[in-house]
Write a protein that holds these residues in place. Structure first.
Motif, PDB file in Angstrom:
ATOM      1  N   ARG A 156       0.853  -1.190   0.000  1.00 31.59           N
ATOM      2  CA  ARG A 156       0.000   0.000   0.000  1.00 31.59           C
ATOM      3  C   ARG A 156       0.884   1.233   0.000  1.00 31.59           C
ATOM      4  NH1 ARG A 156      -4.068  -2.696   3.930  1.00 31.59           N
ATOM      5  NH2 ARG A 156      -3.638  -4.826   3.287  1.00 31.59           N
ATOM      6  N   HIS A 157       0.644   2.101  -0.952  1.00 36.66           N
ATOM      7  CA  HIS A 157       1.455   3.312  -1.055  1.00 36.66           C
ATOM      8  C   HIS A 157       0.630   4.580  -0.906  1.00 36.66           C
ATOM      9  CE1 HIS A 157       5.050   1.499  -3.521  1.00 36.66           C
ATOM     10  NE2 HIS A 157       4.834   0.880  -2.382  1.00 36.66           N
ATOM     11  N   TYR A 158       1.265   5.545  -0.272  1.00 34.55           N
ATOM     12  CA  TYR A 158       0.724   6.901  -0.211  1.00 34.55           C
ATOM     13  C   TYR A 158       1.719   7.754  -0.986  1.00 34.55           C
ATOM     14  CZ  TYR A 158      -1.240  11.091   2.124  1.00 34.55           C
ATOM     15  OH  TYR A 158      -1.849  12.287   2.420  1.00 34.55           O
ATOM     16  N   TYR A 159       1.250   8.371  -2.053  1.00 33.62           N
ATOM     17  CA  TYR A 159       2.134   9.195  -2.880  1.00 33.62           C
ATOM     18  C   TYR A 159       2.069  10.620  -2.345  1.00 33.62           C
ATOM     19  CZ  TYR A 159       4.118  11.128  -7.244  1.00 33.62           C
ATOM     20  OH  TYR A 159       4.888  11.765  -8.175  1.00 33.62           O
ATOM     21  N   VAL A 160       3.194  11.116  -1.903  1.00 36.84           N
ATOM     22  CA  VAL A 160       3.221  12.423  -1.252  1.00 36.84           C
ATOM     23  C   VAL A 160       3.606  13.509  -2.245  1.00 36.84           C
ATOM     24  CG1 VAL A 160       4.129  13.750   0.670  1.00 36.84           C
ATOM     25  CG2 VAL A 160       3.988  11.262   0.852  1.00 36.84           C
ATOM     26  N   ASN A 161       2.687  14.408  -2.495  1.00 36.15           N
ATOM     27  CA  ASN A 161       2.968  15.509  -3.418  1.00 36.15           C
ATOM     28  C   ASN A 161       3.731  16.596  -2.664  1.00 36.15           C
ATOM     29  OD1 ASN A 161      -0.440  15.141  -4.517  1.00 36.15           O
ATOM     30  ND2 ASN A 161       1.365  14.004  -5.158  1.00 36.15           N
ATOM     31  N   ASP A 162       5.036  16.389  -2.545  1.00 41.99           N
ATOM     32  CA  ASP A 162       5.821  17.340  -1.754  1.00 41.99           C
ATOM     33  C   ASP A 162       6.594  18.313  -2.634  1.00 41.99           C
ATOM     34  OD1 ASP A 162       7.474  15.408  -2.766  1.00 41.99           O
ATOM     35  OD2 ASP A 162       8.687  15.197  -0.966  1.00 41.99           O
ATOM     36  N   ALA A 163       6.265  18.358  -3.922  1.00 44.58           N
ATOM     37  CA  ALA A 163       7.049  19.217  -4.814  1.00 44.58           C
ATOM     38  C   ALA A 163       6.221  20.331  -5.445  1.00 44.58           C
ATOM     39  CB  ALA A 163       7.685  18.382  -5.915  1.00 44.58           C
ATOM     40  N   GLY A 164       4.964  20.397  -5.114  1.00 43.11           N
ATOM     41  CA  GLY A 164       4.100  21.339  -5.813  1.00 43.11           C
ATOM     42  C   GLY A 164       4.065  22.725  -5.192  1.00 43.11           C
ATOM     43  N   ARG A 165       3.357  23.584  -5.861  1.00 45.85           N
ATOM     44  CA  ARG A 165       3.221  24.955  -5.392  1.00 45.85           C
ATOM     45  C   ARG A 165       2.544  25.005  -4.024  1.00 45.85           C
ATOM     46  NH1 ARG A 165       2.376  30.472  -6.371  1.00 45.85           N
ATOM     47  NH2 ARG A 165       0.482  31.150  -5.299  1.00 45.85           N
ATOM     48  N   GLN A 166       1.554  24.132  -3.849  1.00 45.22           N
ATOM     49  CA  GLN A 166       0.840  24.118  -2.573  1.00 45.22           C
ATOM     50  C   GLN A 166       1.792  23.955  -1.390  1.00 45.22           C
ATOM     51  OE1 GLN A 166      -2.188  21.077  -2.782  1.00 45.22           O
ATOM     52  NE2 GLN A 166      -3.810  22.509  -2.254  1.00 45.22           N
ATOM     53  N   MET A 167       2.722  23.026  -1.523  1.00 42.30           N
ATOM     54  CA  MET A 167       3.655  22.781  -0.434  1.00 42.30           C
ATOM     55  C   MET A 167       4.657  23.933  -0.298  1.00 42.30           C
ATOM     56  SD  MET A 167       2.449  20.356   1.079  1.00 42.30           S
ATOM     57  CE  MET A 167       3.662  20.441   2.371  1.00 42.30           C
ATOM     58  N   ALA A 168       4.972  24.551  -1.420  1.00 39.97           N
ATOM     59  CA  ALA A 168       5.872  25.707  -1.367  1.00 39.97           C
ATOM     60  C   ALA A 168       5.204  26.858  -0.627  1.00 39.97           C
ATOM     61  CB  ALA A 168       6.283  26.113  -2.779  1.00 39.97           C
ATOM     62  N   VAL A 169       3.934  27.064  -0.918  1.00 39.71           N
ATOM     63  CA  VAL A 169       3.177  28.117  -0.231  1.00 39.71           C
ATOM     64  C   VAL A 169       3.128  27.813   1.272  1.00 39.71           C
ATOM     65  CG1 VAL A 169       0.852  29.080   0.094  1.00 39.71           C
ATOM     66  CG2 VAL A 169       1.743  28.731  -2.219  1.00 39.71           C
ATOM     67  N   PHE A 170       2.844  26.558   1.570  1.00 42.81           N
ATOM     68  CA  PHE A 170       2.733  26.137   2.965  1.00 42.81           C
ATOM     69  C   PHE A 170       4.063  26.387   3.697  1.00 42.81           C
ATOM     70  CE2 PHE A 170       0.580  22.459   5.521  1.00 42.81           C
ATOM     71  CZ  PHE A 170       0.690  23.210   6.682  1.00 42.81           C
ATOM     72  N   ARG A 200      -3.568  30.732   6.895  1.00 42.48           N
ATOM     73  CA  ARG A 200      -3.145  32.116   7.027  1.00 42.48           C
ATOM     74  C   ARG A 200      -2.422  32.564   5.762  1.00 42.48           C
ATOM     75  NH1 ARG A 200      -2.069  36.370  10.748  1.00 42.48           N
ATOM     76  NH2 ARG A 200      -1.844  38.020   9.204  1.00 42.48           N
ATOM     77  N   GLY A 201      -1.531  31.706   5.273  1.00 43.93           N
ATOM     78  CA  GLY A 201      -0.735  32.022   4.091  1.00 43.93           C
ATOM     79  C   GLY A 201      -1.596  32.216   2.849  1.00 43.93           C
ATOM     80  N   THR A 202      -2.543  31.316   2.630  1.00 44.98           N
ATOM     81  CA  THR A 202      -3.366  31.452   1.422  1.00 44.98           C
ATOM     82  C   THR A 202      -4.257  32.684   1.506  1.00 44.98           C
ATOM     83  OG1 THR A 202      -4.969  29.914   2.382  1.00 44.98           O
ATOM     84  CG2 THR A 202      -3.363  28.994   0.854  1.00 44.98           C
ATOM     85  N   THR A 203      -4.731  32.993   2.700  1.00 45.64           N
ATOM     86  CA  THR A 203      -5.539  34.205   2.864  1.00 45.64           C
ATOM     87  C   THR A 203      -4.699  35.442   2.557  1.00 45.64           C
ATOM     88  OG1 THR A 203      -6.666  33.084   4.672  1.00 45.64           O
ATOM     89  CG2 THR A 203      -7.075  35.430   4.446  1.00 45.64           C
ATOM     90  N   PHE A 204      -3.467  35.426   3.063  1.00 42.13           N
ATOM     91  CA  PHE A 204      -2.567  36.560   2.835  1.00 42.13           C
ATOM     92  C   PHE A 204      -2.327  36.770   1.338  1.00 42.13           C
ATOM     93  CE2 PHE A 204       1.568  38.524   2.302  1.00 42.13           C
ATOM     94  CZ  PHE A 204       1.522  39.577   3.201  1.00 42.13           C
ATOM     95  N   GLY A 380     -19.083  21.471  -1.127  1.00 40.07           N
ATOM     96  CA  GLY A 380     -17.871  20.681  -0.957  1.00 40.07           C
ATOM     97  C   GLY A 380     -17.091  21.040   0.294  1.00 40.07           C
ATOM     98  N   MET A 381     -16.107  20.211   0.614  1.00 42.02           N
ATOM     99  CA  MET A 381     -15.258  20.471   1.774  1.00 42.02           C
ATOM    100  C   MET A 381     -13.880  20.914   1.287  1.00 42.02           C
ATOM    101  SD  MET A 381     -16.236  17.302   4.260  1.00 42.02           S
ATOM    102  CE  MET A 381     -17.836  16.489   4.167  1.00 42.02           C
ATOM    103  N   SER A 382     -13.249  21.813   2.015  1.00 38.69           N
ATOM    104  CA  SER A 382     -11.948  22.322   1.614  1.00 38.69           C
ATOM    105  C   SER A 382     -11.039  22.530   2.819  1.00 38.69           C
ATOM    106  CB  SER A 382     -12.137  23.644   0.858  1.00 38.69           C
ATOM    107  OG  SER A 382     -10.980  24.446   0.967  1.00 38.69           O
ATOM    108  N   THR A 383      -9.826  21.995   2.712  1.00 40.68           N
ATOM    109  CA  THR A 383      -8.859  22.178   3.789  1.00 40.68           C
ATOM    110  C   THR A 383      -8.442  23.640   3.877  1.00 40.68           C
ATOM    111  OG1 THR A 383      -7.988  19.959   3.450  1.00 40.68           O
ATOM    112  CG2 THR A 383      -6.574  21.491   4.625  1.00 40.68           C
ATOM    113  N   ARG A 384      -8.225  24.217   2.705  1.00 35.00           N
ATOM    114  CA  ARG A 384      -7.731  25.592   2.642  1.00 35.00           C
ATOM    115  C   ARG A 384      -8.734  26.553   3.279  1.00 35.00           C
ATOM    116  NH1 ARG A 384      -8.395  29.117  -1.335  1.00 35.00           N
ATOM    117  NH2 ARG A 384      -9.208  27.526  -2.722  1.00 35.00           N
TER     118      ARG A 384
END
Length: 582
Positions: A156-170, A200-204, A380-384
């Motif tokens: 079982r694998h979880y593919y971690v998207n650790d290279a995208g813009r979202q993570m950079a923003v975070f 906080r970051g995305t709101t900013f 819908g539900m949103s983390t952001r």
RNA sequence: GGGCGUGUGGCCUAGCGGACAGGGCGAGAGGUUCCUAACCUCUCGAUCGCGGGUUCGAAUCCCGCCACGCCCGCCA
């Protein structure tokens, strides 16, 4: 046992057709309606009748007369019912079912010597897991379990998207904002603590002063560039955030339970050079086009009219490019790859498949299970945006309602005392099982609107219903004077309709596992578990076990053991706990 | 606009070419001197979105339409 019987029936029917002078193609084998006590049926007579110009019932009679019953050991009797040909099981079929189902491994299929990776969840580590996403780990884990039952070697694998813009923003937000200016976290867990920075970051970035936003964007860009160029410092910065959030998410998912053999990082395929290598390889294919300064793939041949950009005009890779490299790796490492993904990723998945196809890979080895998101009545539900119900809250509520149920029943118990720890354990098994079963029992493509009352129903058709049947079976065995002995039990002593029906139902379990695995539809196992519980409860109400004597007692006790094993394993195959008492 | 998916009693859902469309919730009536009533039995309730077609036979396959969801980014 059912599988063996079906194979036998197929062969014998083919022989009968040849014997009677009919072509043995399309045997028309089906399962008869529930009110028939036949286990299998055939409707060939319909088709043959129209070819030959005779009434279907007459054709059926003819085939029945030619049926080589003497060669059969599991088909005991063949009868016609109008145009239908019904197969009734032999005593041996029941005897062997009773024996087979008493095994703790009942339902497990032989090793197929085939490895399969099931990738599921793979949500960006931006914050706590919410119910909108909860279908993914539940379906994914159930798919993995069903495949394992069917004899595959599963990772079982979880593919971690650790290279995208979202993570950079975070990462930028985490490094920029001061905890003092953030609200209190909803829970004392890293995902809840860190998501505050992300929000906080995305709101900013949306509402902040223009100059400051520009400066922030520059910093985010440079971080992404750093990742692309393989800078260790950039990886470390992102990993500090991603790993913490992931740890929190992992804890929540573990409650379901959904556990992973490996968290595969997207950056891995950037660092090892495979993404660059892949991009170079793609540029050389005949489907590559260079348009608007960017490298793209043209999928006309696959009926996809949307080009896939695999290299930006600045030469950097995109999420999908890395995911293709990721899948090349899967193909090298595993025989099959199954991905559980939300319906919004379908186009991307089709493009991925087409790309692997044009690279000459055998895309039959890649399969997807697509599901629709769980939404709230208001959307819908949103983390952001912080809208939605956290999975932790849903599970807590489920456990607490289950605890109340257990406690109100405490006085009526006739068997054994429960310690506080027992009550807590049962509440957890029942509450979480209910949530999980509710999701796994539905076809993934159907939309679900989340409602508390519906998600937390403990009555019929729910996990607790099946669990309760299992607990009853355990109760009988616990109170019996002797151990159940399937090898010594004679199913001839099981005469009532309810007992026979239960035995027939139990016999189908291995076939259900097989079909569910083949079609990647774990809900078939859930539906089956319910049918088993139905059959067991009917038997339970009609026939006493502990008050019976001799042969009848022994046979019924063996039947209870068979039901217990089947129920436990059917629940296990979809990842629901089977408490022995509740 | 194009692509994909979904549409089954008031609500949820199974079935996805064959025997009167199964369950559950709900409403109503029964059932425990007896292995846990988170149960069992019975009753009520369905133009299987709509219209064509294929077939001996269609909820199931084909075509058209309608409704809802998702996608159609050098985002992930």
């Amino acid at each position: 046992m059912f599988l063996t019987l079906r194979a036998e029936f197929e062969d014998a029917l083919a022989d009968a057709l040849t014997e009677a002078g009919y072509p043995a193609t399309d045997l028309g084998i089906e399962q008869p309606p529930v009110d028939r006590d036949a286990v299998l049926a055939s409707n060939v007579a319909f088709r043959l009748a129209s070819q030959v110009g005779e009434p279907p019932a007459a054709v059926a009679e003819e085939i029945a007369a030619a049926f080589p019953l003497a060669d059969c050991s599991y088909v005991g009797r063949v009868e016609t019912a109008g145009p239908y040909l019904n197969a009734h099981p032999s005593e041996r079929y029941f005897a062997e079912t009773l024996l087979a189902a008493g095994d703790p491994d009942y339902g497990r299929r032989p090793d197929r010597e085939t490895s399969v990776v099931v990738e599921h969840t793979s949500a960006n580590p931006t914050g706590p897991v919410h119910v909108g996403r909860a279908r993914n780990p539940i379906i994914g884990d159930a798919v993995a379990r069903v495949l394992a039952y069917a004899g595959y070697e599963v990772d079982r694998h979880y593919y971690v998207n650790d290279a995208g813009r979202q993570m950079a923003v975070f990462t930028w937000a985490y490094e920029t904002f001061d905890e003092a200016e953030l609200p209190e976290p909803e829970r004392d867990k890293p995902d809840y603590e860190l998501v505050r920075y992300y929000r906080r970051g995305t709101t900013f970035l949306e509402e902040g002063p223009e100059e400051a936003v520009e400066a922030a964007e520059a910093e985010i860009q440079s971080l992404m560039q750093g990742l692309e160029e393989g800078e260790q410092a950039a990886y470390d910065r992102v990993a500090a955030v991603a790993d913490s959030v992931l740890e929190g998410m992992r804890q929540t998912l573990g409650r379901l339970p959904a556990e992973f053999d490996e968290f595969v990082r997207e950056t891995r395929f950037m660092r090892d050079g495979s993404t660059d290598e892949l991009a170079a390889q793609l540029e050389d294919t005949e489907y590559a086009v260079y348009q608007n300064d960017a490298w793209q793939l043209d999928f006309d041949e696959w009926g996809i009219d949307k080009n896939l950009v695999f290299l930006r005009s600045d030469g950097t890779s995109l999420y999908t490019t890395r995911d293709i490299a990721h899948h090349e790796w899967k193909f090298e490492t595993y025989d099959r790859a199954v991905t559980v993904l939300g319906e919004d990723h379908k186009l991307q998945a089709d493009q991925l498949r087409a790309t692997l196809d044009l690279l000459g890979r055998d895309v039959d080895r890649l399969e997807n299970v697509v599901y629709s998101y769980v939404t709230l009545p208001e959307g819908g539900m949103s983390t952001r945006e912080g809208t939605g119900v956290d999975l932790d809250d849903l599970l807590d509520e489920a456990v607490s309602r289950a605890r109340e149920e257990v406690e109100t029943r405490l006085d009526d118990r006739t068997r054994g005392e429960l310690t506080d720890a027992d009550v807590e354990r049962i509440a957890r098994q029942v509450g979480i099982g209910a949530v999980r079963f509710d999701i796994v029992a539905k076809q993934p493509t159907k939309a679900i609107t989340f409602e508390w009352e519906r998600a937390l129903d403990f009555e019929a058709q729910s996990a607790p219903y099946v669990q309760y049947a299992h607990a009853r079976a355990c109760g009988i065995i616990e109170q019996a004077e002797s151990e159940p002995a399937p090898e010594a039990a004679d199913p001839a002593a099981l005469t009532s309709e309810a007992t026979r029906e239960l035995l027939s139902t139990l016999a189908r379990f291995p076939a259900v596992v097989e079909t569910a695995a083949e079609t990647l539809r774990p809900h078939k196992v859930a539906t089956y578990a319910r049918e088993c519980a139905d059959a067991f409860n009917r038997f339970y109400r009609e026939r006493r076990v502990l008050e019976a004597d001799g042969e009848v007692y022994a046979a019924r006790l063996a039947l209870v053991l068979a039901a217990r094993r089947t129920l436990a394993n059917a629940l296990d195959a979809v990842g629901v706990a089977a408490p022995e008492s509740m």
